[in-house]
Write a protein that holds these residues in place. Structure first.
Motif, short mmCIF file in Angstrom:
data_model
loop_
_atom_site.label_atom_id
_atom_site.label_comp_id
_atom_site.label_asym_id
_atom_site.label_seq_id
_atom_site.Cartn_x
_atom_site.Cartn_y
_atom_site.Cartn_z
N LEU A 258 -1.18 -20.35 -8.01
CA LEU A 258 -1.24 -18.89 -8.10
C LEU A 258 -0.14 -18.39 -9.03
CD1 LEU A 258 -2.53 -16.21 -6.95
CD2 LEU A 258 -0.58 -16.17 -5.38
N ASN A 259 -0.53 -17.71 -10.08
CA ASN A 259 0.46 -17.10 -10.95
C ASN A 259 1.11 -15.92 -10.24
OD1 ASN A 259 -0.17 -18.82 -13.12
ND2 ASN A 259 -1.86 -17.50 -13.74
N ARG A 260 2.42 -15.77 -10.42
CA ARG A 260 3.08 -14.64 -9.77
C ARG A 260 2.49 -13.33 -10.29
NH1 ARG A 260 7.24 -13.91 -6.50
NH2 ARG A 260 7.65 -16.14 -6.56
N PRO A 261 2.03 -12.48 -9.40
CA PRO A 261 1.31 -11.28 -9.85
C PRO A 261 2.25 -10.18 -10.34
CG PRO A 261 1.42 -11.33 -7.46
CD PRO A 261 2.00 -12.63 -7.94
N ALA A 262 1.69 -9.32 -11.16
CA ALA A 262 2.42 -8.13 -11.60
C ALA A 262 2.49 -7.12 -10.47
CB ALA A 262 1.72 -7.51 -12.81
N ALA A 263 1.41 -7.00 -9.71
CA ALA A 263 1.33 -5.95 -8.70
C ALA A 263 0.33 -6.31 -7.62
CB ALA A 263 0.94 -4.62 -9.34
N VAL A 264 0.46 -5.62 -6.51
CA VAL A 264 -0.54 -5.60 -5.44
C VAL A 264 -1.08 -4.18 -5.38
CG1 VAL A 264 -0.90 -5.74 -2.95
CG2 VAL A 264 0.58 -7.41 -4.08
N ILE A 265 -2.41 -4.04 -5.34
CA ILE A 265 -3.03 -2.72 -5.21
C ILE A 265 -3.75 -2.64 -3.88
CG2 ILE A 265 -5.11 -3.41 -6.51
CD1 ILE A 265 -5.18 -0.48 -7.55
N VAL A 266 -3.55 -1.52 -3.15
CA VAL A 266 -4.09 -1.43 -1.80
C VAL A 266 -4.46 0.01 -1.48
CG1 VAL A 266 -1.82 -1.05 -0.71
CG2 VAL A 266 -3.67 -2.12 0.62
N GLU A 267 -5.51 0.16 -0.69
CA GLU A 267 -5.85 1.44 -0.04
C GLU A 267 -5.35 1.38 1.40
OE1 GLU A 267 -10.33 2.17 -1.22
OE2 GLU A 267 -9.79 0.03 -1.15
N THR A 268 -4.73 2.44 1.87
CA THR A 268 -4.26 2.43 3.26
C THR A 268 -5.43 2.55 4.23
OG1 THR A 268 -3.94 4.82 3.41
CG2 THR A 268 -2.10 3.51 2.54
N VAL A 269 -6.47 3.23 3.80
CA VAL A 269 -7.75 3.27 4.51
C VAL A 269 -8.83 3.02 3.47
CG1 VAL A 269 -9.35 4.62 5.92
CG2 VAL A 269 -6.88 4.98 6.17
N GLN A 270 -9.60 1.97 3.66
CA GLN A 270 -10.66 1.63 2.70
C GLN A 270 -11.89 2.48 3.01
OE1 GLN A 270 -11.01 -2.64 3.33
NE2 GLN A 270 -9.70 -3.04 1.55
N GLY A 271 -12.11 3.51 2.19
CA GLY A 271 -13.23 4.41 2.43
C GLY A 271 -14.56 3.77 2.11
N GLU A 272 -14.77 3.42 0.85
CA GLU A 272 -16.04 2.81 0.45
C GLU A 272 -16.24 1.46 1.12
OE1 GLU A 272 -18.27 4.49 -1.59
OE2 GLU A 272 -16.78 6.04 -1.16
N GLY A 273 -15.15 0.79 1.46
CA GLY A 273 -15.24 -0.53 2.10
C GLY A 273 -15.64 -0.48 3.55
N GLY A 274 -15.75 0.73 4.14
CA GLY A 274 -16.21 0.83 5.51
C GLY A 274 -15.24 1.48 6.47
N VAL A 275 -14.34 2.33 5.96
CA VAL A 275 -13.33 3.02 6.77
C VAL A 275 -12.47 2.00 7.53
CG1 VAL A 275 -12.90 5.04 8.24
CG2 VAL A 275 -15.08 4.84 7.07
N ASN A 276 -11.99 1.01 6.80
CA ASN A 276 -11.08 0.00 7.36
C ASN A 276 -9.65 0.53 7.27
OD1 ASN A 276 -13.30 -1.90 7.55
ND2 ASN A 276 -13.12 -2.11 5.33
N VAL A 277 -8.98 0.58 8.40
CA VAL A 277 -7.67 1.22 8.49
C VAL A 277 -6.57 0.16 8.56
CG1 VAL A 277 -6.21 2.79 9.85
CG2 VAL A 277 -8.69 3.19 9.70
N ALA A 278 -5.61 0.27 7.65
CA ALA A 278 -4.44 -0.62 7.70
C ALA A 278 -3.41 -0.04 8.66
CB ALA A 278 -3.84 -0.77 6.31
N ARG A 279 -2.89 -0.87 9.52
CA ARG A 279 -1.85 -0.42 10.45
C ARG A 279 -0.55 -0.12 9.70
NH1 ARG A 279 -0.90 -5.37 13.46
NH2 ARG A 279 -1.80 -6.26 11.56
N PRO A 280 0.23 0.84 10.18
CA PRO A 280 1.51 1.13 9.53
C PRO A 280 2.41 -0.10 9.41
CG PRO A 280 0.97 2.88 11.05
CD PRO A 280 -0.06 1.80 11.26
N GLU A 281 2.43 -0.94 10.45
CA GLU A 281 3.29 -2.12 10.40
C GLU A 281 2.81 -3.12 9.36
OE1 GLU A 281 0.87 -2.45 14.35
OE2 GLU A 281 1.76 -0.87 13.08
N TRP A 282 1.49 -3.19 9.15
CA TRP A 282 0.94 -4.07 8.12
C TRP A 282 1.34 -3.56 6.74
CZ3 TRP A 282 -2.58 -3.79 4.03
CH2 TRP A 282 -3.15 -5.01 3.60
N LEU A 283 1.27 -2.26 6.54
CA LEU A 283 1.67 -1.69 5.25
C LEU A 283 3.16 -1.90 4.99
CD1 LEU A 283 -0.36 1.63 5.46
CD2 LEU A 283 -0.79 -0.28 3.88
#
Length: 426
Positions: free
Chosen positions: A204-229
């Protein structure tokens, strides 16, 4: 129900005959809309529909909000600049000042503001380009079931296979990781991610960035917990990886606070905003980034319509009207709880459904995916707009305007309850 009808100068068949097969929402809602106000749309037959779709999150403040409309009309009647590229204009300056004073400074956020072009995918493209320019690396980490836009860079970090296939070419330089609870708690969060980052033999090449939605809307309203974020933010900081939060759909108060990540107490390196940032549904997008990341050369990333001045006017009106205090935030949380309780009641009543969400982004999840579509179809027949989401369209997703009244919410939820009862056959 109104008896008013609208006389048109076109044949209804013009849509199917002339418009591309790519159209989608018009297939699920087969009528011709003509006017809209608040949380309601009216079609040419005078029938009214309660809107729990909210322009896919672009109408957090409702249709034709009177405070924004008055500001826009005044601006246009005084020959205000409409098209300004990135020239300095009064409209842009007033928006930037209001956004600074009411949004950034109260949250102790010192971000530079880029106007990358008027849509969410423009903001994501600029965020990815900037992260690569700052770090000198090419790889981006994204998450399962993510959605970030329909242009090539944004598609590369999007999970949906149908949308990705539309690119027509390989989508490279992105590696998906499991979103929060992807393995139902069986696998420890980030254990694999940390291992491959630190293992020189992982490939795995070291990435430039991580991109994330805190709540995935189109993905099905998947909610990331605050502790996970928070754990994700800590991991990025410790490995010198930039953190991009895509707040295109969940920002501007959708989950309660103005930014959806505020609940986690983090400060992303880069943030993307669009949809409701324009206030009135006018095209507008922002890419925000920490001051030290502003390494752009003049004109290195641009767009002809990045200076949509009418949107600056309505965006300022939205910020001034709704974000001078925390009233809207508290109301959004309370209304979200009302929706959640109604959905929880349906889950208790009928087998095979569950619910998840945050604020006024709520989802009703069906084990039998076809039933979600049936619920939305019957809801439309009964005067309510709602869409499906998720990899199999198994989620009835609600994004009603934040200004929707409690009475309107209860009316819409009753329509959904009836549709759910009929869909599950009881």
């Amino acid at each position: 129900m109104s008896d008013l009808t609208t006389t048109t100068t076109f044949d209804d068949s013009i849509f199917a005959d002339r418009e591309s097969e790519v159209r989608s929402y018009s297939r699920g809602w087969p009528t011709v809309f003509t006017t809209a106000k608040g949380s309601w749309l009216t079609d040419i037959n005078g029938r009214r529909y309660l809107d729990f779709f909210g322009g896919a999150g672009a109408l957090n403040y409702g249709h034709n909000n009177p405070a924004f409309k008055r500001a826009l009309i005044d601006y246009l009647e005084n020959d205000g600049i409409t098209h300004g590229l990135d020239m300095n204009t009064v409209a842009k300056g007033e928006f930037l000042q209001s956004f600074t004073d009411r949004i950034l400074l109260p949250r102790d956020l010192d971000y530079k503001v880029q106007f990358p072009g008027p849509t969410g995918t423009n903001a994501v493209e600029s965020a990815l380009k900037l992260a690569r320019k700052v770090t000198g690396r090419t790889s981006i980490i994204n998450f399962t079931n993510a959605f970030h836009g329909m242009t090539l860079g944004s598609l590369s970090v999007t999970g949906n296979s149908m949308k990705r296939a539309g690119a027509g070419i390989p989508l490279v330089h992105a590696t998906p990781m499991p979103f929060d609870n992807y393995f139902d708690g069986v696998v420890e969060d980030f254990s694999w991610f940390e291992r491959v980052l630190d293992d020189s033999g992982s490939g795995l090449n070291r990435p430039a960035a991580v991109i994330v939605e805190t709540v995935q809307g189109e993905g099905g309203v998947n909610v990331a917990r605050p502790e996970w974020l928070r754990a994700l933010a800590d991991l990025c900081t410790s490995r010198d990886i930039l953190l991009i939060v895509d707040d295109v759909q969940m920002g501007c108060g959708r989950t309660g606070p103005f930014f959806s990540f505020e609940v986690a107490g983090i400060q992303p390196d880069i943030i993307t905003l669009s949809k409701s940032i324009g206030g009135y549904g006018l095209p507008m997008a922002l890419t925000l980034f920490k001051r030290e990341l502003d390494v752009w050369e003049p004109g290195e990333h641009n767009g002809t319509f990045r200076g949509n001045n009418p949107a600056f006017v309505t965006a300022k009106a939205a910020v001034d009207t709704y974000w001078s205090d925390d009233t809207l935030e508290k109301e959004t949380v309370a209304k979200g709880e009302l929706i959640h309780q109604a959905f929880a009641g349906l889950c208790d009543q009928y087998p095979g459904i569950s619910t998840r969400g945050r604020g006024m982004a709520q989802g009703l999840v069906f084990e039998d995916a076809d039933k979600a579509g049936k619920v939305c179809s019957q809801a439309f027949d009964n005067g309510l707009l709602a869409e499906t989401a998720g990899p199999s369209d198994e989620v009835v997703k609600l994004l009603p305007p934040l200004t929707t009244t409690t009475e309107e919410l209860e009316q819409g939820l009753e329509i959904l309850a009836t549709a759910t009862r009929d869909a599950v056959g009881r």
